[in-house]
Design a protein around this motif. Structure first.
Motif, PDB file in Angstrom:
ATOM      1  N   UNK A 122      20.458  60.489  27.163  1.00 58.56           N
ATOM      2  CA  UNK A 122      20.559  60.927  25.768  1.00 58.56           C
ATOM      3  C   UNK A 122      20.778  62.433  25.695  1.00 58.56           C
ATOM      4  N   UNK A 123      20.026  63.176  26.487  1.00 65.92           N
ATOM      5  CA  UNK A 123      20.155  64.627  26.505  1.00 65.92           C
ATOM      6  C   UNK A 123      21.533  65.041  27.020  1.00 65.92           C
ATOM      7  N   UNK A 124      21.992  64.370  28.047  1.00 65.96           N
ATOM      8  CA  UNK A 124      23.317  64.665  28.594  1.00 65.96           C
ATOM      9  C   UNK A 124      24.411  64.390  27.563  1.00 65.96           C
ATOM     10  N   UNK A 125      24.296  63.275  26.850  1.00 64.46           N
ATOM     11  CA  UNK A 125      25.280  62.956  25.817  1.00 64.46           C
ATOM     12  C   UNK A 125      25.267  63.987  24.697  1.00 64.46           C
ATOM     13  N   UNK A 126      24.071  64.448  24.319  1.00 61.20           N
ATOM     14  CA  UNK A 126      23.966  65.448  23.256  1.00 61.20           C
ATOM     15  C   UNK A 126      24.616  66.763  23.682  1.00 61.20           C
TER      16      UNK A 126
END
Length: 103
Positions: free
Chosen positions: A38-42
């Motif tokens: 999720x953090x990587x996608x953000x």
């Protein structure tokens, strides 16, 4: 009349609800992995907005887009970067607070 269908479980058997609850349970490693993705996608989204702002700026220089479109794109990228910075600051503060706690 407005009906709230968000919390109604009509049409769903208790067995299906139990199966969905068991499927939703994750191990800590799986939840960390999903948070990491999720953090990587953000971060990738913020990067894409910044690149889009640069593209719009270049297109504005050659006259393909209006100034207002380029400014909107730039402001969206700026807000995304500011939000990311504030989230990072809060995470660092939380980490420092945890490290200061006495056990």
């Amino acid at each position: 009349m407005i009906q709230n269908t968000m919390f109604q479980a009509s049409g769903v058997s208790p067995l299906q609800m139990r199966e969905q609850a068991q499927a939703a349970e994750k191990t800590p490693a799986e939840s960390i992995r999903s948070f990491g993705s999720y953090l990587s996608d953000a971060l990738n989204s913020v990067s894409a907005q910044e690149q889009q702002a640069h593209v719009m700026s270049d297109k504005m220089m050659i006259g393909q887009v209006n100034v207002d479109q380029a400014m909107i794109s730039a402001q969206q990228a700026l807000l995304s970067i500011q939000l990311t910075t504030q989230v990072r600051n809060k995470v660092v503060e939380a980490y420092q607070e945890i490290m200061r706690t006495q056990i």
